[in-house]
Write a protein that holds these residues in place. Structure first.
Motif, PDB file in Angstrom:
ATOM      1  N   VAL B  22       0.908  -1.192  -0.149  1.00  0.00           N
ATOM      2  CA  VAL B  22      -0.040  -0.104  -0.165  1.00  0.00           C
ATOM      3  C   VAL B  22       0.604   1.371   0.137  1.00  0.00           C
ATOM      4  CG1 VAL B  22      -1.661   1.407   1.330  1.00  0.00           C
ATOM      5  CG2 VAL B  22      -2.081  -1.146   0.995  1.00  0.00           C
ATOM      6  N   THR B  40       1.047  -2.567  10.217  1.00  0.00           N
ATOM      7  CA  THR B  40       0.067  -3.528   9.626  1.00  0.00           C
ATOM      8  C   THR B  40       0.503  -4.951  10.065  1.00  0.00           C
ATOM      9  OG1 THR B  40      -0.116  -2.107   7.298  1.00  0.00           O
ATOM     10  CG2 THR B  40      -0.991  -4.477   7.479  1.00  0.00           C
ATOM     11  N   GLU B  87      -2.601  -4.058  -6.096  1.00  0.00           N
ATOM     12  CA  GLU B  87      -3.845  -4.554  -5.313  1.00  0.00           C
ATOM     13  C   GLU B  87      -4.297  -5.696  -5.133  1.00  0.00           C
ATOM     14  OE1 GLU B  87      -4.692  -1.650  -3.909  1.00  0.00           O
ATOM     15  OE2 GLU B  87      -6.358  -2.772  -2.750  1.00  0.00           O
ATOM     16  N   ARG B 134      -3.984  -0.462   8.938  1.00  0.00           N
ATOM     17  CA  ARG B 134      -3.272  -0.002   7.554  1.00  0.00           C
ATOM     18  C   ARG B 134      -4.123   0.942   6.581  1.00  0.00           C
ATOM     19  NH1 ARG B 134      -3.691  -4.879   4.373  1.00  0.00           N
ATOM     20  NH2 ARG B 134      -5.762  -4.183   4.123  1.00  0.00           N
ATOM     21  N   ASP B 135      -5.348   0.528   6.603  1.00  0.00           N
ATOM     22  CA  ASP B 135      -6.364   1.167   5.582  1.00  0.00           C
ATOM     23  C   ASP B 135      -6.747   2.747   6.295  1.00  0.00           C
ATOM     24  OD1 ASP B 135      -8.059  -1.809   4.620  1.00  0.00           O
ATOM     25  OD2 ASP B 135      -6.232  -0.728   3.754  1.00  0.00           O
ATOM     26  N   SER B 138      -3.755   4.969   5.887  1.00  0.00           N
ATOM     27  CA  SER B 138      -3.428   5.319   4.476  1.00  0.00           C
ATOM     28  C   SER B 138      -4.677   6.127   3.844  1.00  0.00           C
ATOM     29  CB  SER B 138      -2.724   4.119   3.684  1.00  0.00           C
ATOM     30  OG  SER B 138      -3.587   3.144   3.733  1.00  0.00           O
ATOM     31  N   ARG B 140      -7.599   4.834   3.242  1.00  0.00           N
ATOM     32  CA  ARG B 140      -8.640   3.834   2.356  1.00  0.00           C
ATOM     33  C   ARG B 140      -9.722   3.470   3.054  1.00  0.00           C
ATOM     34  NH1 ARG B 140      -5.172  -0.043  -1.033  1.00  0.00           N
ATOM     35  NH2 ARG B 140      -6.004  -1.911   0.259  1.00  0.00           N
ATOM     36  N   PRO B 142     -11.770   1.159   5.182  1.00  0.00           N
ATOM     37  CA  PRO B 142     -11.251  -0.008   5.860  1.00  0.00           C
ATOM     38  C   PRO B 142     -11.945  -1.198   5.124  1.00  0.00           C
ATOM     39  CG  PRO B 142     -12.058   1.424   7.550  1.00  0.00           C
ATOM     40  CD  PRO B 142     -12.374   1.961   5.991  1.00  0.00           C
ATOM     41  N   VAL B 143     -10.843  -2.255   4.928  1.00  0.00           N
ATOM     42  CA  VAL B 143     -11.207  -3.561   4.250  1.00  0.00           C
ATOM     43  C   VAL B 143     -12.505  -4.407   4.902  1.00  0.00           C
ATOM     44  CG1 VAL B 143      -9.347  -4.627   5.373  1.00  0.00           C
ATOM     45  CG2 VAL B 143     -10.237  -5.618   3.563  1.00  0.00           C
ATOM     46  N   ARG B 146     -15.749  -3.300   2.973  1.00  0.00           N
ATOM     47  CA  ARG B 146     -16.054  -3.299   1.963  1.00  0.00           C
ATOM     48  C   ARG B 146     -16.921  -4.378   1.455  1.00  0.00           C
ATOM     49  NH1 ARG B 146      -9.843  -3.042  -0.124  1.00  0.00           N
ATOM     50  NH2 ARG B 146      -9.283  -1.301   1.272  1.00  0.00           N
TER      51      ARG B 146
END
Lengths: 202, 202, 202
Positions: B22, B40, B87, B134-135, B138, B140, B142-143, B146
Motif C-alpha cells: 500500500v 500492519t 492491489e 493500515r487502511d 493510509s 483507504r 477499511p477492508v 468493503r
C-alpha cells in the motif's frame, strides 16, 4: 445484575444501533453492518477497560455481552427506517449511549480506585469512544469534533456521578439521573444548535 | 518454536507485505513504507495482546519479532511489482495474514483462559486489526467494510480452531487447516464477488 | 519531580498545542479545540503505557497531568496566530514533542524492564502516536506518512538514549541531548525537504 452492568448493556445496545444505522446509510451488507454494530457498541468499553487495567474487557470475558450488539445489528438490519430518517435516529441513540457510558465508565474507574477527576475523564472517554471509532471507520467527521457539543455533556455526566459518589450518594437513581442529564443536554444541543465560542478570525 | 509463534511470525510477515505494498502504491518513501509495514504487521497482534492482558505485546518483548516486518518492508521496497498488480497482491497476502492471525489470536486467547466464544472474537479482532489500521492510516476505506466478506471468514477460522481445541483436537494440522479455510474463503469471496444481503431500499 | 516526568509534561504541553492549533485551523469551537489538545497531548503516553503494561496511564492516575493539555488548549484558543502561520507552528511544536516523547517513552520502557531494541521501538511509538491520532481524528494525512522523515528521527532519539543508558550513562543531559537531536533532525528535514528514496516507477 449490578446497576453498572445493566446500564453498560443498555449503552452497548444503543451504541450498536447507531453503528448499524450508519452501516445501513452507507449501504453496507449485513456483515458490514454487524461489524459496525459490534465496534461501536463495544469500542467505548474496550478503551475504558484497557485504560483502567481491567483486561480482558468485560465484553470479551462474558459472552452475554456479545449477544447485545449482535441483536442490535440484526434488529436494525431488518427494521431500519428510511435513509432520510437514519441520521436523526443515530443522534438520538448516540446521545442515549453517551449518557449511559459516561456514567458507567466513571463508576467502573472509581471501583478500580482511580481518583475522582481521573474517573471523570475515563467516563468521558468511555462515552465518546464508541462514536469516534464508528465515525473514523466509516469515514465520517468524528462526532466529537462537530459543531454541537459532545464531550462536554459526557464530562458533565461523568463529573456529576463522581461528585455524588464522593459525597457518599450511591443510590441507583443518582447514576441514572446523571446519565439522563448528559443525554438531555446532548439532545438539546443538537436541537438548538448549541455550540461554544470559536477562535477569533486571524 | 511453538506452532502459535511460528504461525504468528508468518502472519506478521505477510501482513507487513500488504502494508508495504500500500505504501508503494501511494508512492511513499522507504521510511513511510517501513512504517506501514510495521504497523500492519504488528497491529493485529498488539490489539490482541492488549485485550487479553498479555502486555508488553510479544512483538515488543522479543526483538526477533521486529526483524520480520522490517525484512518484509525492505523486500517489498526492492522487489515490488508494477502498480497495476499491487492491489491484487495486497488481497492475496492480506487473506493469508487474515487466516493465520485469526487462528493464532484464538489460540493465544484460549491459552490465557478466555471462554470459547470470547477467544473466537479475539481471534477475529486479531485477524482484521492489522488491515484496518493500515487502511485508516493510509486513507483507504477499511477492508472490513468493503463489499467482499472479511470479518466473517476470520470469525469462521477462529471459531473452527476454538471448537476443535475444545473437543481436545490439539494437533498442529488443526490450526493450519482452520487458517487455510479462512484464507480460501476470503480469496474465493474476492474472486467471485461474494457478499451478503444489503438492507432493503427505504 | 523526576527527569522523565518533567520531560513528559513538557512533551504533553507542546503536543497539546499542536492539537489545539489544528483545531483552530479547522475553525472548531473551544471544546473541539480542547478535545484535540487533550487527545494529541495524552495520546502518545496512553499508547506507551498500555503497551508496556503501566495501566492506568500516568495521565489518568495523576490529575496534574490533565491540567497541562487543558492549559495548552486555552492558551492556544486565546493567543493563536493568524491561520497562515498555524501550520508552521504545528510543525515546530510537534517536532519538540516528538523529541521529548521518543526519549521519555524509551526511558519508561527501560524502567519497565523491556530489552533495548524494544524500548527504542516503544519510544518511537510514543513519539509518533499523538500526532497520528491528531491527524486521523481531524482528517489530515497522518504526519508519519508524509514526505519529510518523522518516525526516523524519533527512532534515532529513542535509540540514542537506549544505547547511552545501556552503557551506564544516566545523567539528565543524555536524555535532553537525545531529544534535542531528534527535534533538530525533524526540523531540518522539514526545512530542507529531506526525504528518503521512493520506490522505482513500475
Amino acid at each position: 445484575m449490578s446497576l453498572q452492568v445493566g446500564l453498560d448493556l443498555i449503552g452497548i445496545f444503543v451504541f450498536a444501533i447507531t453503528g448499524a444505522l450508519v452501516g445501513v446509510r452507507k449501504q453496507l451488507d449485513v456483515f458490514g453492518i454487524q461489524v459496525l454494530a459490534l465496534v461501536t457498541g463495544l469500542g467505548g468499553g474496550f478503551i475504558r477497560d484497557v485504560l483502567i487495567g481491567a483486561t480482558p474487557p468485560a465484553a470479551l470475558a462474558d459472552w452475554r455481552y456479545l449477544s447485545v450488539p449482535v441483536a442490535a445489528g440484526l434488529i436494525t438490519f431488518f427494521l431500519h427506517p428510511g435513509i432520510g430518517r437514519v441520521e436523526r435516529l443515530v443522534n438520538i441513540f448516540d446521545a442515549a449511549g453517551l449518557g449511559l457510558f459516561c456514567v458507567t465508565g466513571a463508576l467502573k474507574a472509581l471501583a478500580f480506585g482511580l481518583p475522582p477527576l481521573s474517573a471523570a475523564l475515563v467516563g468521558t472517554i468511555s462515552g465518546i469512544g464508541g462514536g469516534v471509532i464508528r465515525d473514523v471507520l466509516s469515514g465520517r467527521v468524528p462526532v466529537v469534533l462537530r459543531r454541537e457539543i459532545y464531550a462536554t455533556p459526557a464530562f458533565l455526566g461523568a463529573g456529576l456521578v463522581v461528585v455524588a459518589y464522593t459525597l457518599g450518594l450511591h443510590a441507583p437513581w443518582v447514576a441514572v439521573t446523571a446519565a439522563a442529564i448528559c443525554t438531555l443536554i446532548r439532545l438539546l444541543a443538537i436541537r438548538r444548535g448549541w455550540n461554544a465560542p470559536i477562535p477569533r478570525p486571524a
